[in-house]
Design a protein around this motif. Structure first.
Motif, PDB file in Angstrom:
ATOM      1  N   ILE A   1       0.833  -1.201   0.000  1.00  0.00           N
ATOM      2  CA  ILE A   1       0.000   0.000   0.000  1.00  0.00           C
ATOM      3  C   ILE A   1       0.867   1.252   0.000  1.00  0.00           C
ATOM      4  N   ALA A   2       1.966   1.221   0.755  1.00  0.00           N
ATOM      5  CA  ALA A   2       2.880   2.368   0.777  1.00  0.00           C
ATOM      6  C   ALA A   2       3.522   2.583  -0.588  1.00  0.00           C
ATOM      7  N   GLU A   3       3.844   1.503  -1.282  1.00  0.00           N
ATOM      8  CA  GLU A   3       4.404   1.626  -2.631  1.00  0.00           C
ATOM      9  C   GLU A   3       3.389   2.263  -3.576  1.00  0.00           C
ATOM     10  N   TYR A   4       2.120   1.921  -3.412  1.00  0.00           N
ATOM     11  CA  TYR A   4       1.059   2.537  -4.211  1.00  0.00           C
ATOM     12  C   TYR A   4       1.056   4.051  -3.984  1.00  0.00           C
ATOM     13  N   VAL A   5       1.169   4.474  -2.723  1.00  0.00           N
ATOM     14  CA  VAL A   5       1.181   5.906  -2.414  1.00  0.00           C
ATOM     15  C   VAL A   5       2.350   6.592  -3.103  1.00  0.00           C
ATOM     16  N   LEU A   6       3.520   5.974  -3.037  1.00  0.00           N
ATOM     17  CA  LEU A   6       4.693   6.575  -3.667  1.00  0.00           C
ATOM     18  C   LEU A   6       4.541   6.610  -5.191  1.00  0.00           C
ATOM     19  N   ALA A   7       3.961   5.542  -5.752  1.00  0.00           N
ATOM     20  CA  ALA A   7       3.723   5.516  -7.197  1.00  0.00           C
ATOM     21  C   ALA A   7       2.725   6.598  -7.596  1.00  0.00           C
TER      22      ALA A   7
END
Length: 342
Positions: free
Chosen positions: A118-124
């Motif tokens: 989920i954190a990677e989604y935010v960064l993406a």
């Protein structure tokens, strides 16, 4: 303690339930995954339905592990129930069930449910706007190809605002700082500004959300849905944000005032939004047309936690640890405070 019957209605944990049964010889695991909505078994691919077997399992269950969606009337059918563990990080979808009002302990999987994905989604999502991919997609749809219109920003040096520095929020902070971003966030338990805490450069009390909004280039919503957070990303918050700021919501759609969001985007008060959730999603309603029609808004169907190849492992470990604690009479982790809503 005598024999403890643990019922499982959570296909996300997999078919092998030995992670629970192997904890102690007193544990008896009752597989009720057939009762999960949409769970299919057998070569014919038909959903299993055995109300008699389910009734027998629930009548014996002292502990229940349940995923999403939550079947109706579980508490009423489980007279021996003492403790319920939910495989989701948020428990807002439990609030409408009889488990919420029952005299049972509730625990959640916050901090263990695909936090990194989920954190990677935010960064993406942040990079999507920062590195011009949003403008590229707009130009492609319009049949254009020009350098005009790109408003480029490097993530390094930008500010990521995180509303709700819980398990997911702290992972967003960690990855954002690794990318060279400044991180400022809120946490309800904080009563005064704290520098360099919870993975962020600065943690503020929840009441200072407008300060976070004003300083952020990207504002990530990672908070639990409660009576206090319902609709709290309001017109006032959008008015405080920078004109080029982007809203990113990986929490619950009901936390954002969508009328205010649409107004802010169409008026150019903020640059855009990336949403993995929307108001009414958990109730089965479709998103409002503006969320799929406005080019400044990117909406995905609650997939931010996807791609984690071993998503069940941290969930199994958390429950196994709590089951040991339960058997030993020790305090459980992630106990839900119904008054707070998480």
């Amino acid at each position: 303690m005598d024999e403890v019957n643990v019922a499982v209605i959570a296909p996300i944990l997999g078919r092998d339930l030995s992670f629970a049964s192997d904890i102690d010889s007193r544990v008896r695991v009752l597989d009720a995954n057939f009762a999960a909505t949409g769970h299919r078994v057998g070569a014919g691919g038909q959903a299993a339905h055995d109300p008699v077997l389910l009734a027998d399992i629930l009548a014996r269950a002292e502990v229940l592990v349940v995923g999403y969606p939550v079947p109706e009337g579980l508490a009423a059918r489980s007279p021996r129930l003492v403790w319920v563990h939910h495989t989701q990080a948020g428990v807002s979808n439990l609030a409408g069930t009889d488990l919420w009002g029952a005299d049972v302990t509730l625990t959640s999987s916050r901090g263990a449910m695909a936090a990194t994905a989920i954190a990677e989604y935010v960064l993406a999502a942040a990079a999507h706007f920062a590195r011009g991919l949003h403008e590229a997609a707009r130009q492609k749809a319009a049949g254009q190809f020009t350098r005009e219109g790109y408003q480029m920003l490097t993530l390094r040096g930008a500010t990521m605002g995180v509303i709700g520095l819980g398990g997911i929020g702290q992972e967003v902070a960690r990855l954002s700082r690794a990318a060279g971003m400044r991180v400022i966030g809120t946490r309800r338990s904080v009563t005064a500004p704290l520098p360099d805490a919870d993975g962020a450069d600065l943690v503020l009390p929840a009441g200072q959300i407008l300060r976070v909004a004003a300083e952020s280039d990207f504002l990530a919503i990672c908070s639990q849905l409660t009576a206090e957070t319902r609709g709290f990303i309001s017109a006032q918050v959008f008015a405080a944000m920078k004109p080029n700021a982007v809203l990113i919501n990986v929490a619950r759609g009901e936390e954002v005032d969508e009328d205010a969001l649409v107004a802010a985007v169409t008026a150019g008060r903020i640059r855009g939004a990336v949403l993995d959730v929307y108001d009414g999603e958990l109730a089965g309603r479709p998103p409002r047309p503006e969320l799929t029609g406005l080019p400044q808004i990117l909406l995905t169907p609650h997939i931010s936690g996807g791609g984690e190849t071993r998503v069940a492992e941290p969930l199994r470990r958390l429950f196994a640890d709590n089951l040991r604690r339960y058997l030993d009479g020790q305090p459980l982790r992630n106990v839900v405070d119904r008054a707070r809503g998480y």
